[in-house]
Design a protein around this motif. Sequence first.
Motif, mmCIF file in Angstrom:
data_model
loop_
_atom_site.group_PDB
_atom_site.id
_atom_site.type_symbol
_atom_site.label_atom_id
_atom_site.label_comp_id
_atom_site.label_asym_id
_atom_site.label_seq_id
_atom_site.Cartn_x
_atom_site.Cartn_y
_atom_site.Cartn_z
ATOM 1 N N ARG A 247 0.828 -1.208 0.000
ATOM 2 C CA ARG A 247 0.000 0.000 0.000
ATOM 3 C C ARG A 247 0.869 1.267 0.000
ATOM 4 O O ARG A 247 0.659 2.184 -0.802
ATOM 5 N N LEU A 248 1.871 1.310 0.875
ATOM 6 C CA LEU A 248 2.731 2.492 0.965
ATOM 7 C C LEU A 248 3.628 2.630 -0.262
ATOM 8 O O LEU A 248 3.920 3.746 -0.698
ATOM 9 N N ALA A 249 4.052 1.502 -0.847
ATOM 10 C CA ALA A 249 4.866 1.561 -2.063
ATOM 11 C C ALA A 249 4.072 2.183 -3.207
ATOM 12 O O ALA A 249 4.617 2.951 -4.007
ATOM 13 N N GLY A 250 2.788 1.879 -3.291
ATOM 14 C CA GLY A 250 1.941 2.498 -4.314
ATOM 15 C C GLY A 250 1.846 4.002 -4.125
ATOM 16 O O GLY A 250 1.895 4.763 -5.091
ATOM 17 N N LYS A 251 1.716 4.454 -2.868
ATOM 18 C CA LYS A 251 1.658 5.887 -2.598
ATOM 19 C C LYS A 251 2.965 6.574 -2.961
ATOM 20 O O LYS A 251 2.971 7.655 -3.556
#
Length: 120
Positions: A106-110
């Motif tokens: 999730r954070l990598a996508g952001k």
Amino acid sequence: MTDERLPRECRIRRSADFARIYKRRRSASDGRIVLYGCENGLSFCRLGLSVSSRVGNAVVRNRWKRLLREGFRLRRQAMPPGIDFVVVARAGCQPELDWIADALVRLAGKVAKRLAADPQ
């Protein structure tokens, strides 16, 4: 028997690489971990870990690192390619593999969106 270890080329170990990632200043957080990112010019993503002594003693820090590496290894194919990531663990919670793996994706996508919005 297949080798399921995290390949050596997927790990960030040089301090110059960490400095480059921190200097780019693109990050995302969920309160328990902070994920910094920077383009790497490769066809795969890499992971660096930063687990401070504020997180706990050596046993706690090593558990965080083991679980962060395993979460990355399990979800590496779902993460955006061509980006170096540094994970900073925050004190105050117990690490669990399921939420670590989900949080990394999730954070990598952001972080990837923020990098795409401001290319250098």
